[in-house]
Design an enzyme around this catalytic site. Structure first.
Site, mmCIF file in Angstrom:
data_model
loop_
_atom_site.group_PDB
_atom_site.id
_atom_site.type_symbol
_atom_site.label_atom_id
_atom_site.label_comp_id
_atom_site.label_asym_id
_atom_site.label_seq_id
_atom_site.Cartn_x
_atom_site.Cartn_y
_atom_site.Cartn_z
ATOM 1 N N SER A 144 22.007 43.172 77.509
ATOM 2 C CA SER A 144 20.419 43.806 77.029
ATOM 3 C C SER A 144 20.349 44.880 76.255
ATOM 4 O O SER A 144 21.385 45.687 76.165
ATOM 5 C CB SER A 144 19.771 43.879 78.331
ATOM 6 N N HIS A 145 19.299 45.045 75.644
ATOM 7 C CA HIS A 145 19.221 46.090 74.735
ATOM 8 C C HIS A 145 18.709 47.536 75.608
ATOM 9 O O HIS A 145 18.922 48.512 75.233
ATOM 10 C CB HIS A 145 18.080 45.910 73.895
#
Length: 129
Positions: free
Chosen positions: A8-9
């Site tokens: 995930s960012h």
């Protein structure tokens, strides 16, 4: 047992989804790769490679991701893996939260990498597994 990597960012989002998946299937090897080295939003190939290493087994690893550039970095990370590992690591495009929970449950039932991948992909398409 198949391992799972959540990319995930956001480090916090990756950790939260990992925690949720572990509550559904506590015995599944799950590692997260989120954020950048300086703590910002983004993804980092080194984090992804480290996460793969943490959960890797001969049964394989499934990678789930949140946004397009996370996919790009996951694909680039695969380029750095030894050839014998590349074929045992699969990236799956699916809804991240639902896919992580589904994958964790299927992995906990000792499904193969290909079975888990197929089930998670079918779930994304709205088909019954």
């Amino acid at each position: 047992m198949v391992g799972m990597v959540i990319v995930s960012h956001s480090r916090k989002i990756a950790e939260g989804i990992g925690e949720l998946a572990l509550q559904m299937a506590s015995d599944v090897p799950i590692a997260v790769a989120g954020g950048t080295k300086d703590g910002r939003i983004g993804t980092d190939i080194d984090f992804i490679l480290s996460a793969i290493d943490k959960v890797y087994s001969d049964d394989g690893v499934i990678i789930l991701f949140d946004l397009g550039s996370a996919l790009m970095n996951a694909e680039m990370a695969l380029d750095f893996l030894p050839e014998e590992r590349k074929e045992k690591v699969k990236i799956v495009d699916t809804a991240l939260v639902e896919g992580a929970i589904t994958a964790a449950v299927e992995i906990s039932m000792e499904k193969s990498l290909e079975e888990v991948k197929a089930i998670v992909e079918e779930m994304r398409l709205g088909k019954k597994a």
